[in-house]
Each structure stands twice: as structure tokens, then as C-alpha cells.
Enzyme design. Structure first.
Site, PDB file in Angstrom:
ATOM      1  N   GLY A  65       1.728   1.334  -9.806  1.00  0.00           N
ATOM      2  CA  GLY A  65       0.274   1.305  -9.875  1.00  0.00           C
ATOM      3  C   GLY A  65      -0.330   2.604  -9.376  1.00  0.00           C
ATOM      4  N   SER A  66      -1.457   2.493  -8.678  1.00  0.00           N
ATOM      5  CA  SER A  66      -2.230   3.677  -8.309  1.00  0.00           C
ATOM      6  C   SER A  66      -1.587   4.554  -7.250  1.00  0.00           C
ATOM      7  CB  SER A  66      -3.623   3.254  -7.839  1.00  0.00           C
ATOM      8  OG  SER A  66      -4.330   2.634  -8.900  1.00  0.00           O
ATOM      9  N   THR A  67      -0.513   4.072  -6.587  1.00  0.00           N
ATOM     10  CA  THR A  67       0.174   4.961  -5.640  1.00  0.00           C
ATOM     11  C   THR A  67       0.816   6.141  -6.367  1.00  0.00           C
ATOM     12  OG1 THR A  67       2.213   3.647  -5.790  1.00  0.00           O
ATOM     13  CG2 THR A  67       0.685   3.107  -4.004  1.00  0.00           C
TER      14      THR A  67
END
Length: 496
Positions: A229-231
């Protein structure tokens, strides 16, 4: 004891058994009077004491002391440490000539397997002449036993236990390391099991409960790969800056909360949660803008992105004591479509990353662009760092990405603001990865992430922590992980 009559009968029928033989049928924890003198004895201690008292009332039953491997961290480190068990016929055949006998034990999982040769040691022996009464008259040959080596790891037992206690009810994992030296401070997988049970022996009901549990407590999650995801957005940002696809101050334009490149995408759109301006890198990281990073990936291009990811360890084995699953950017050998490329920009598509590998990538943001090699075996107490991949990003790129990562935690609008501290500067990135069959699927799960780290090289306890929970859809998304990691950091960092 949870074992059947047939199993006990089989033990009693062994060839070596005589009328007066002591035949072990089970191994249980020894409870002594001192264990009962505490103000509030542990419930398990009381249960074990009652079991021992009951056993001793049975005619023919005796208790005999025996030394066995004991794991003091229990569930908190079972996936990491592993366990030993009695050798099997297959083990004896595979390790023929290595000193194993039918009563030997051998490492079956985790560090017990990894360091089996070092930990094993060698049995001693004595050949002697005795008289008719069994008294020793002379020794013909003698070989002293040799203990196995002591293995020292970099693991911080207190941090390992703290992480486990916070996440023990969740399906997930955490990794922590010193980002400047590469010392791995914790490797936790939850839910877990007590590895002591494998040493002492389990009855069928215990094994079934473990093996059939839908939360899969035996599954080692920190060794696997997961949708980040956004990591993953800081990685895309740094690659884009490195290849010159855009600059940190390029305004990508406000598209609202939904966007697609053109009509060739059909009804597929990229959505985001926040409307903000200007749409530049720092703000895109703070607000975790999917649209910005979808555009960033398209600007980088599939070939250039794949090449850049391969350069930072994708599709290759992590240089670490424990074998980890390899990170990937595609289920095939390449990113095949424009939509897959766009989704890859915000850590979706077919991107899968091992948590320890992700932690190593993030060390580049604290070491002038160099990725530090993680290590577990504390050889001679050394804490010197070793670079895994040199000059991944330039110091200028690191500075520009870090501006956004510090904003994630310290800006009130940042998605990781819940972990902000006044005494210690932190930076990081949250992430929520959606796992669903189609765009319209409402029954899919969400993986929650939080990557957080101290930014001061001179901090008393420098740490880079990554935690992942498999399903955070109805419990607060990545905010659920932020809250738990904050509690962990509050305990670990204290007040500096």
C-alpha cells in the site's frame, strides 16, 4: 496428561523396558514450592501443581527431573527462535555420522534449525572395566562432552515482548532494526504459539487446536511478502526523482478525489481521500495521495521502474540469516499494463514486499542514500554497519523525500500524526492496501501498515519499526496500527 492408554502401553512394551524400569510417558513443567509463594501465583502454575499432585496419587507413577530446552519468551518469539524435538528416523538417516542417536533432539524450525550445528555439541563417552558389583576398576578410554556454542543475537527481548503483547490478537507481523547499524531488534509474527509445547509434547487436542485455527498461529508472517500500500510511495518518489521523471516541486494538478488517464481505462479510476493544493511531492506524501503516485509511476515508465526496483533488491534473495520471500513487482516477469503500472505507484497492483526488505530500503533515507544490510547474529558484540546496496539515492533526493516523511508524523494533517512526539523527532509513512477481487468488491480486506523511525542519528535508542496487520477494514485502517506502534515507541523510547 492428554495421552491415550494405547500410547502409554506402546512405551511400556519397548524392548529396553524391564520390570523395575522408569518409563517416561510425558514431560511437564516442574512446579516447586517457591513458585507458589508469590502474592498472586500464575493460574497456569496452580493448574500444573494440581496436575502433579493428582499424578502422584496414581500407583506406579513417579516424577523424575529432566533437563529440556526452555524458551522464556514463549509466544513472543516462537516463530523466530523455533524449537527442538526428538530426532526421527529420517533425521538420523539425513544426518548419518554426525553424532545423533535415537534419544537426541534436533532443531526443527527457526534459529534452532539455522544454528543447529553450532548449538548441538558432542556427547561424551567412557569405556571402563568394572567388577562383579559394578565398581569401576579402570578406565580404558574417555572422551569428555563438548557443549554447543552460545549464539548471541541482536534481538531486544523486551521490545520483542512488547510488540507481541500489542499485536497478539491480530494477524500480522512487525520488524524493528537499528537503521544505522542494521541490527535487527525484533521479528514478531502474530498470533503465535508456545514453542515449549513442542519440546514437552502436545496431545492431539492441542495440536488440532493449533493446526485448525483459522488465524493460523503456526504461520510465520514476517518471512512472507505482502501488498505494501502507501508505505511504498516514498520508494516511488525517490525513484522518480532519481531518474528525472519529475522534481519535488512539480505540481501534478488537483484532480479531485478520482482520476483516470484517459477513456482507454474504461470505467477504471484511481481514487484518493484528500483534496489539497499545491499537488507537490511533500504534500502528496503527507496526504498520502494515490492519484499523485499513480501519475508518478506513469511518468517513470514500466521499464525504468522495474529496472530501478531490481537495483534495490526486488526479485532477489535478501542477504539475511533467515530466508525471506523475495519482493516482486509483478506475478509475471514484468509490469504488463498501464493500469498495473499506475496501481504500482501507490503500492497496489501486483507489488509484494517483505517487511524486512522494506525496512532495509527505508534505511537509505537515513544513511545518505545507502541501504544498510540487516543482520541477526551478534558476532563478538560488533555493532558496525555494512552497506548492502550503495548510493541507491542521492543525499539531495533523501532530503526531499524526508521532508514529506517528517510531515506525515509531525504535520497535523499527516496520516501518521497520531505517533507525533515533542521530545523525539519521528518520521514515517502509513499504508492501507486493499485486497479485493474487483473494483466493485465490498467484501475484500484491508492491510494496515505503519513505518516509523527516529530521525536523529545520535538518539539514545535509534529505531526503525514496521508493523502490518492483515485486516484493519473495520477497526480504523492504518490508524489502528499507528496507535499500537505509538504505545510501543512510548515504552521503548521513554523520555529523552
Amino acid at each position: 496428561l492428554g495421552i491415550g492408554a494405547d500410547e502409554i502401553e506402546d512405551k511400556l512394551k519397548a524392548d529396553w523396558v524391564k520390570a523395575d524400569s522408569f518409563v517416561p510417558v510425558a514431560t511437564i513443567p516442574k512446579i516447586q514450592e517457591v513458585d507458589l509463594l508469590t502474592v498472586n501465583p500464575d493460574e497456569t502454575v496452580l493448574e500444573e501443581k494440581e496436575k502433579q499432585d493428582t499424578l502422584l496419587k496414581i500407583p506406579g507413577i513417579m516424577l523424575s527431573d529432566v533437563k529440556v530446552r526452555t524458551y522464556y519468551l514463549k509466544e513472543a518469539a516462537s516463530h523466530l527462535v523455533g524449537y527442538v524435538q526428538a530426532v526421527t528416523a529420517e533425521d538420523l538417516q539425513e544426518h548419518k555420522g554426525e553424532g545423533y542417536r535415537t534419544n537426541s533432539v534436533i532443531g526443527k524450525t527457526g534459529l534452532e534449525t539455522l544454528y543447529e550445528k553450532e548449538l548441538k555439541g558432542t556427547d561424551g563417552c567412557e569405556i571402563c572395566i568394572v567388577d562383579a558389583n559394578g565398581n569401576k576398576k579402570s578406565v580404558i578410554a574417555y572422551e569428555p562432552k563438548k557443549d554447543g556454542e552460545d549464539i548471541h543475537t541482536t534481538i531486544d527481548g523486551d521490545l520483542q515482548s512488547t510488540l507481541y503483547e500489542q499485536f497478539k490478537e491480530d494477524r500480522g507481523c512487525s520488524v524493528a532494526l537499528n537503521p544505522y547499524t542494521g541490527e535487527v531488534l525484533a521479528l514478531v509474527s502474530t498470533p503465535s504459539y508456545d514453542n515449549n509445547d513442542f519440546v514437552r509434547g502436545m496431545d492431539n487436542s492441542q495440536w488440532s487446536a493449533l493446526n485448525e485455527n483459522e488465524d493460523r498461529p503456526l504461520y510465520n508472517r514476517f518471512r512472507q511478502t505482502w501488498c505494501p500500500g502507501s508505505t511504498f510511495k516514498p520508494v516511488i518518489a525517490a525513484i522518480g526523482l532519481k531518474v528525472g521523471a519529475f522534481t519535488a516541486n512539480d505540481d501534478f494538478g488537483n484532480e479531485g478525489l478520482a482520476w483516470q488517464k484517459d477513456s482507454s481505462w474504461g470505467d477504471y479510476t484511481v481514487t484518493t481521500l484528500h483534496d489539497y493544493e499545491p499537488v507537490i511531492l511533500k504534500n502528496a506524501l503527507i496526504y498520502s495521495d494515490n492519484i499523485y503516485f499513480a501519475k508518478a509511476a506513469l511518468k517513470i515508465g514500466a521499464d525504468q521502474l522495474m529496472q530501478s526496483l531490481n537495483q534495490i533488491g526486488f526479485n532477489q534473495e535478501l542477504p539475511f540469516d533467515i530466508k525471506m520471500s523475495e519482493s516482486q513487482y509483478s506475478n509475471m516477469d514484468k509490469i504488463e499494463t498501464e493500469i498495473q503500472l499506475a496501481d504500482s505507484g501507490y503500492g497496489q497492483g501486483q507489488i509484494l514486499v517483505n517487511p524486512l526488505h522494506l525496512a532495509s530500503i527505508f534505511t537509505a533515507f537515513l544513511n545518505d542514500g545507502n541501504m544498510i544490510k540487516p543482520y541477526l547474529h551478534a558476532d563478538g558484540g560488533s555493532t558496525s554497519s555494512e552497506i548492502w546496496i550503495k548510493d541507491v539515492f542521492s543525499p539531495q533526493i533523501v532530503s526531499e523525500v524526508m521532508e514529506g516523511l517528517e510531515g506525515v508524523v509531525n504535520n497535523p494533517e499527516g496520516t501518521g500524526y497520531g505517533a507525533c512526539r515533542e521530545d523525539i523527532r519521528l518520521a514515517g509513512k502509513t499504508g492501507t492496501a486493499e485486497l479485493k477481487a474487483t473494483k466493485e468488491d465490498t467484501s475484500g480486506t484491508e492491510i494496515g501498515w505503519f513505518t516509523v523511525f527516529t530521525t536523529d542519528r545520535d538518539a539514545k535508542n535509534p529505531i526503525l519499526l514496521i508493523s502490518m496487520v492483515e485486516n484493519v477494514k473495520d477497526i480504523g485502517g492504518s490508524g489502528y496500527v499507528v496507535e499500537k506502534d505509538k504505545a510501543i515507541l512510548d515504552e521503548y523510547l521513554g523520555n529523552e
